[in-house]
Design a protein around this motif. Structure first.
Motif, PDB file in Angstrom:
ATOM      1  N   GLU A 561       0.829  -1.200   0.000  1.00 18.31           N
ATOM      2  CA  GLU A 561       0.000   0.000   0.000  1.00 18.31           C
ATOM      3  C   GLU A 561       0.865   1.251   0.000  1.00 18.31           C
ATOM      4  N   VAL A 562       1.942   1.227   0.768  1.00 15.02           N
ATOM      5  CA  VAL A 562       2.855   2.370   0.794  1.00 15.02           C
ATOM      6  C   VAL A 562       3.513   2.548  -0.567  1.00 15.02           C
ATOM      7  N   ALA A 563       3.803   1.433  -1.261  1.00 13.20           N
ATOM      8  CA  ALA A 563       4.459   1.509  -2.567  1.00 13.20           C
ATOM      9  C   ALA A 563       3.568   2.177  -3.611  1.00 13.20           C
ATOM     10  N   GLN A 564       2.277   2.223  -3.392  1.00 14.97           N
ATOM     11  CA  GLN A 564       1.369   2.870  -4.334  1.00 14.97           C
ATOM     12  C   GLN A 564       1.342   4.388  -4.167  1.00 14.97           C
ATOM     13  N   CYS A 565       2.010   4.874  -3.116  1.00 20.19           N
ATOM     14  CA  CYS A 565       1.956   6.310  -2.797  1.00 20.19           C
ATOM     15  C   CYS A 565       3.282   6.982  -3.149  1.00 20.19           C
ATOM     16  N   ASN A 566       3.216   8.276  -3.414  1.00 17.38           N
ATOM     17  CA  ASN A 566       4.406   9.106  -3.583  1.00 17.38           C
ATOM     18  C   ASN A 566       4.580   9.970  -2.352  1.00 17.38           C
ATOM     19  N   LYS A 571      12.294  10.975   4.362  1.00 17.43           N
ATOM     20  CA  LYS A 571      11.869  10.924   5.766  1.00 17.43           C
ATOM     21  C   LYS A 571      10.397  10.549   5.867  1.00 17.43           C
ATOM     22  N   ASP A 572       9.556  11.157   5.006  1.00 15.55           N
ATOM     23  CA  ASP A 572       8.133  10.803   5.002  1.00 15.55           C
ATOM     24  C   ASP A 572       7.938   9.341   4.597  1.00 15.55           C
ATOM     25  N   LEU A 573       8.731   8.882   3.617  1.00 19.41           N
ATOM     26  CA  LEU A 573       8.629   7.495   3.166  1.00 19.41           C
ATOM     27  C   LEU A 573       8.937   6.525   4.298  1.00 19.41           C
ATOM     28  N   ALA A 590      13.183  -5.405   7.876  1.00 21.65           N
ATOM     29  CA  ALA A 590      13.814  -5.857   6.636  1.00 21.65           C
ATOM     30  C   ALA A 590      12.767  -6.318   5.633  1.00 21.65           C
ATOM     31  N   ARG A 591      11.730  -6.973   6.106  1.00 20.83           N
ATOM     32  CA  ARG A 591      10.677  -7.459   5.205  1.00 20.83           C
ATOM     33  C   ARG A 591       9.905  -6.297   4.590  1.00 20.83           C
ATOM     34  N   LEU A 592       9.585  -5.291   5.384  1.00 13.97           N
ATOM     35  CA  LEU A 592       8.859  -4.137   4.858  1.00 13.97           C
ATOM     36  C   LEU A 592       9.654  -3.460   3.743  1.00 13.97           C
ATOM     37  N   ILE A 593      10.947  -3.273   3.966  1.00 11.39           N
ATOM     38  CA  ILE A 593      11.786  -2.614   2.965  1.00 11.39           C
ATOM     39  C   ILE A 593      11.887  -3.483   1.714  1.00 11.39           C
ATOM     40  N   ASP A 601       7.114   0.987  -8.346  1.00 10.53           N
ATOM     41  CA  ASP A 601       7.404   1.351  -9.728  1.00 10.53           C
ATOM     42  C   ASP A 601       8.304   2.588  -9.688  1.00 10.53           C
ATOM     43  N   PHE A 602       9.619   2.396  -9.920  1.00 13.38           N
ATOM     44  CA  PHE A 602      10.575   3.484  -9.739  1.00 13.38           C
ATOM     45  C   PHE A 602      10.514   4.515 -10.875  1.00 13.38           C
TER      46      PHE A 602
END
Length: 1211
Positions: A561-566, A571-573, A590-593, A601-602
């Protein structure tokens, strides 16, 4: 009793006084109040009050608590508890029920609108006791091990404040326990009064966890995973030495429980199949599938599962103390057993009188002291001996038992010597499981024998022990415990890792992207990292082995879900990804990262400000190729407080070929090591998302997340990743670059399936003959299937019109796949191995490549290499349907070698399964004549014997069906296994007559009718020097039989040389072969109650008679009634060459009123010597050579002149 007018009780719960906090001093109930015998007078008073009726609640309260002037908190609480558990609250009738009154609460209880807990609380309140109502989940009568709780709650109970301490009470369950106890004796009700929290938590979980009153509060999922123990469990003080989980899953069909205890106890059990209403359980009596043996301080139970499925196992206990002698067995714990495969030797235990094996207290009380301490005796020899010392004058009587044999038959195989020392000698007829019941006479009743003990005797065919036998013999000093089996079990154990529990993330509704608070500061970890040391991850399949899958799924969901956001800043990330959800566990960070990095999507990644050398710069550079996934992972781990290392080295890509030179210019790669709770763990977030080949043949690329690159076993990653610094191999055995380039080529699916190279660590295998390559896999991977592909130089995949894959075979054993290859010519071959996994939730439709080898055949084969037969299945050995039918392979491997032209395949059955076979020839066979397949059943073992006249490779396909099924689809024969038969030498065999496939041996109805062979198990009988033999079949129901004897070459019917004798449970076929040659003996029959007069094929023999000695005479003709239990002792034959004038007739004819002989017009009655036995001497001398008929007939009542013909002799 009425309350005084001056009595005005006050409910303390409705005053303004605050409740004491939920804190409990950690003393046990017995430490505080002893055995509570001092409360007997309070109990008597409460029971007396319960028998009385009261007009008002005030009267009840006065009578129960204040009339006796109960002053202590304990006395008040006990009186209320005892009254509520004794009184039938549904029968209370007060005069009035004012709104909001205590009386109204009782009415609500009767209407099922309130609970016992609320009633208990209000009475306590009027007694001046603080009491709270707790709600949550409780494991009640409908709960089963493995169940999960849903909904708000399913039960309520109380915490009551007594003597400055909180205590737990459940009046509802106490009342139920008392009402369900038919004996009238308090068994369990006291357990729920002031229950110790450490015991209460096994059955009650409150929503407010502070009311658990235990040092570490447990979650709901942990509560569900606690063993399902019952109150009496705590009273017995037993400990469960085997498992603390309520659900036990077994892949080999054997489960062991060990219960230990300090005081003498007696145990029992109950096994219940979990079945569908429409498909009831069909199988052996479950009581006979569990072995129980008791010793001084422990009892062991070993369950041998008869079939796949789910079973509920309940264990019971009772104290053997004198004061408890008249009490019943009471349940202590319940388990759910999930069986993936039945035990390989699944069968009911011998039918001895009791369920406990071995000599226990009873045997010693009766005067027997055993020399052999265990309850099971094993031997590979037929002779065994049991010895006992006598502690008083006594006599011993024994019974030898076996499931498929009559006790009378077994008497001849046992000898009992009643001397100064008791000796029981066994001379067993054949391998199998036997039981010995031992009886002892009483001193004053010499003719009265009592059961003292029983033993399980295992006559083993070889030294190899099944898992069940290994378990029941474990601990015997004379046993050589199968070390290899336990070594394999040790390999499956999880790695010891001192890691805190990870909590499941609570997923919240994200209305907006969280911003890092102004006070939030990140400090990267750039301090010196711990030195790399080898890491042992043997036995790990995936990192899920270290934590709960649901926890990881919650972490992944958050990261995705975090990966879908900009985010505006790095720091906010990091705040959003890690710190906003309060994750402190190193593995969770480590798993979250890792999951965010593999999901993001970089190309869309942007930050408001990107400073030089900032973490934002590292992340943004990834999309333009100036950074790597490894550097991003390193940066994020450092700011998350984790030690991390970027490892530089070489990696093999999808196009890599074994032995290919590698250079940094072409194969440079970066990955990571992250330090998690004392272990360096390897991670490759880049390879976790690159396209992988997912299908054979098409080469279709599938872009998918591959989690197997998170926490990779270093011993597996070294096949694809070679670090510049050898220390980062994290292995005790360092691999050089040359060794690295020559290793087998593995794919991501190799990691996905948890595979390992067991036999060949090098990717180039030199061979001059056959080669076996083994791939190991964890035993928990039960659905793996493998196939192979062989390609010759220049991409050629066939030679002389035969596909090269036909020169290889794959079979799966319990924890490894074995690939066997025979190469047809000199040269270099590429061997590719593919795998897929069928799981209970679905089946993969395609195979994926897992590894690749190069095979170098160094010289031309000395003889023509025979390809493997083109059988129906891609894999050899037993298939999934084989085990689903409860079958067990008797051969260790799928390849069987012939000896003197014969090979045998064995299959064990736990029930009657109909089997058939089909033989397949290799594509290069010289002759197209099929070998003869001889099928037989001995006890619960089926044998297929392949008789060959030529060398070569043959395929034997086994088909099966369950005769008990009612599903028309399942009534078809389905292939369940296939075997390779290798024949390298043949004995000069005689030319056998051609027979239809499946002709020899038992036919489908043989097993369906419960028949078994007692002597001639092999349907191919060779007679040497004797043309007479007999066949005996065991029966389990009333049957009618007939038989045909046919010359194989001419087809001539010579059935008058067969004579059928019937006894209880046994039918005997006497056969005289009239001349040398081959004969087909076909046995037919049907159940006695069948009225269609249909005779069904049961068993077929092929008889080879090489010599006939002396004249052969036909047997008498047998008519209808003879086949209904009649038996001829003598004479079996009458013929014209007889010389004795007088012939003695002795016969058994059940239900006959009179038996006579008719010779021409003469009638010769036989004398009755008992209920069925008849005999008499008849002079037949004048009839010899006259072709006269001698008729044996019987009268069965009614018309005295009416006789039924039984036998018809011809002189």
């Amino acid at each position: 009793m009425e309350a005084p007018e001056t009595f005005h009780p006050v409910n303390i719960l409705k005053t303004n006084r605050g409740f004491p906090p939920p804190i409990r001093i950690g003393y046990a109930k017995t430490d505080l109040y002893g055995n509570m015998s001092h409360l007997n007078s309070v109990d008597e008073h409460a029971i007396k009050v319960a028998s009385a009726e009261h007009n008002t609640f005030k009267d009840l309260l006065w009578h129960l608590l204040y009339s006796r002037n109960l002053l202590s908190d304990l006395d008040k609480a006990r009186a209320i508890f005892k009254w509520m558990t004794t009184k039938n609250l549904q029968n209370i009738n007060f005069e009035k029920y004012p709104p909001g009154s205590a009386e109204e609460l009782f009415k609500s209880l009767q209407n099922k609108e309130t609970t016992y807990a609320k009633v208990f609380a209000i009475i306590c309140g009027y007694a001046g006791l603080y009491c709270v109502v707790l709600t949550g989940y409780a494991k009640g009568k409908d709960f089963k091990p493995g169940d999960s709780f849903t909904g708000e709650s399913n039960h309520s109970w109380n915490a009551v404040y007594i003597d400055d301490n909180w205590h737990l009470v459940d009046t509802k369950w106490a009342a139920m326990a008392r009402n369900n106890n038919n004996s009238g004796v308090n068994v369990e009700d006291d357990f729920y009064f002031l229950t110790d929290p450490e015991h209460f938590i096994y059955s009650h979980w409150p929503h407010q966890t502070e009311w658990q009153f235990i040092p570490r509060k447990i979650s709901l999922s942990e509560f569900e995973d606690l063993p399902f123990v019952k109150p009496y469990y705590f009273k017995t003080n037993v400990t469960l030495g085997w498992t603390e989980k309520p659900v036990i899953r077994t892949s080999n069909g054997v489960v062991t429980w060990t219960v230990r205890y300090a005081k003498p106890l007696k145990f029992g059990y109950k096994l219940i199949p979990v079945t569908d209403e429409n498909r009831p359980y069909k199988g052996p009596d479950l009581k006979a599938t569990l072995y129980q043996e008791s010793k001084v301080d422990e009892t062991r139970f070993v369950f041998r599962a008869p079939k796949c499925g789910t079973f509920i196992c309940k264990f019971y206990a009772k104290s053997l103390e004198p004061e408890d002698v008249n009490k019943h067995l009471t349940e202590i714990v319940e388990y759910r057993v999930e069986v993936k495969e039945p035990a390989i030797d699944a069968a009911p235990l011998p039918h001895c009188l009791h369920t406990v094996w071995g000599a226990g207290i009873k045997a010693r009380k009766l005067g027997l002291e055993p020399d052999f301490k265990s309850g099971v005796m094993t031997s590979t020899e037929p002779t065994m001996e049991l010895k006992f010392q006598k502690t008083r004058p006594l006599q011993v009587m024994c019974k030898l038992r076996r499931r498929d044999l009559d006790d009378k038959i077994l008497e001849r195989y046992m000898t009992v010597n009643n001397l100064d020392k008791i000796s029981i000698q066994l001379h067993l007829p054949e391998p199998g499981e036997y039981g010995v019941d031992i009886f002892v006479n009483q001193p004053k009743k010499r003719k009265t024998f009592y059961h003292a003990c029983q033993y399980l005797v295992l006559y083993l065919a070889d030294d190899e022990k099944s898992p069940f036998v290994a378990e029941i013999t474990r601990g015997q000093q004379s046993d050589d415990v199968d070390g290899e089996m336990y070594e394999e079990e040790d390999k499956e154990k999880l790695i010891s890792w001192n890691m805190p529990t990870i909590e499941t993330l609570e997923i919240q509704d994200r209305k907006e992207i969280p911003k890092a608070p102004a006070t939030f500061n990140m400090s990267p970890v750039f301090s010196e990292s711990p030195k790399p040391v080898p890491v042992n991850m043997t036995g790990m399949v995936t990192f899920y082995d270290f934590t709960d899958r649901r926890v990881i799924e919650s972490l992944d969901s958050h990261a995705e879900e975090v990966a879908q956001c900009n985010h505006d800043s790095f720091k906010d990330l990091m705040w959003d990804l890690v710190f906003s959800v309060g994750v402190n566990n190193e593995l969770a960070k480590a798993r979250l990262i890792f999951r965010w990095l593999t999901k993001k999507d970089f190309t869309e990644l942007e930050f408001k400000n990107v400073g030089k050398d900032s973490p934002e710069e590292v992340l943004v550079w990834l999309k333009i190729g100036r950074s790597s996934h490894a550097h991003v992972f390193y940066t994020m781990c450092c700011f998350a407080g984790l030690h991390c290392k970027v490892i530089s080295g070489l990696a093999k890509g999808a196009s890599y070929r074994i032995g290919q030179p590698m250079s940094p210019e072409e194969c440079q790669h970066w990955w990571n090591a992250v330090y998690i709770y004392g272990k360096w763990c390897l991670v490759d977030s880049y390879l976790a998302t690159i396209p992988i080949i997912s299908k054979t043949g098409t080469g279709e690329l599938k872009y998918s997340f591959n989690e197997n690159y998170f926490l990779v076993d270093p011993n597996k990653l070294i096949y694809t990743h070679f670090p510049e610094e050898s220390l980062w191999q994290l292995s005790n055995e360092t691999v050089t670059l040359d060794e690295f380039t020559l290793q087998p080529k593995i794919t991501p699916h190799f990691l996905q399936f948890g595979l390992q190279t067991s036999s060949h660590k090098a990717g180039v295998v030199c061979t001059t003959d056959e080669t076996e390559i083994e791939l190991g896999f964890p035993s928990k991977r039960t659905g793996l299937k493998f196939v192979l592909s062989l390609v010759y130089e220049n991409g050629i995949d066939e030679i002389n019109g035969i596909k090269l894959s036909q020169y290889g075979m794959v079979e799966c054993l319990s924890n490894k796949a074995v690939v066997r290859v025979s190469l047809p010519k000199k040269g270099l071959y590429t061997l590719q191995i593919y795998a897929k996994e069928d799981t209970p939730t679905g089946k993969d439709i395609s195979f994926s490549q897992v590894c690749e080898y190069l095979l170098q055949q160094e010289k031309e084969p000395e003889k023509v290499v025979c390809p493997y037969p083109p059988c129906s299945s891609l894999m050899w050995g037993p298939g999934p349907s084989f085990y689903q039918l409860g079958l067990t392979p008797g051969n260790n491997r799928a390849i069987v070698y012939a000896k003197n032209g014969k090979a045998e395949i064995r299959i064990k059955m736990i029930k009657a399964i109909q089997l058939r076979s089909q033989i397949k020839l290799s594509q290069v066979s010289v002759s197209q004549d099929l070998p003869l397949v001889v099928y037989k059943i001995v006890e619960n073992m089926a044998y297929f014997t392949v008789v060959m006249t030529e060398r070569g490779r043959y395929g034997l396909e086994i088909y099966a069906r369950d005769p008990d099924t009612q599903d028309s689809e399942d009534m078809r024969f389905r292939q369940v296994a296939q075997y390779v038969v290798e024949c390298n030498d043949v004995k000069p065999n005689i030319l056998l007559p051609k027979l239809q496939p499946g002709f020899l041996g038992p036919q489908p109805k043989f097993t369906e009718f419960g028949l078994r062979t007692l002597n001639e198990h092999d349907p191919l009988i060779n007679l040497k020097g004797d043309n007479h033999f007999e066949i005996q079949l065991g029966t389990s129901r009333d049957m009618k039989f007939n038989a045909q004897l046919i010359q194989a070459d001419s087809g001539l019917d010579v059935s008058d040389f067969i004579f059928i004798q019937t006894q209880p449970s046994i039918v005997t076929f006497l056969v005289n072969i009239p001349s040398s040659g081959f004969y087909k003996l076909q046995i037919h029959g049907n159940v006695a109650e069948d009225q269609t007069h249909t005779s069904l094929g049961l068993f077929n023999y092929l008889i080879n008679c090489t010599e006939v000695s002396g004249p052969v005479y036909p047997y008498p003709r047998q008519l209808g009634h003879w086949k209904e239990g009649c038996y001829m002792i003598e004479p079996l034959v009458l013929h014209p060459d007889m010389t004795q004038p007088e012939v003695k007739f002795r016969t058994h004819v059940p239900k006959a009123k009179q038996v006579v002989l008719f010779v021409e017009q003469n009638v010769f009655p036989l004398d009755s010597l008992g209920p069925v036995q008849w005999e008499g001497n008849i002079n037949l001398s004048k009839y010899y050579g006259t072709d006269t008929k001698v008729i044996l007939a019987a009268n069965y009542g009614g018309d005295e002149e009416r006789f039924a013909t039984l036998l018809e002799y011809k002189l």
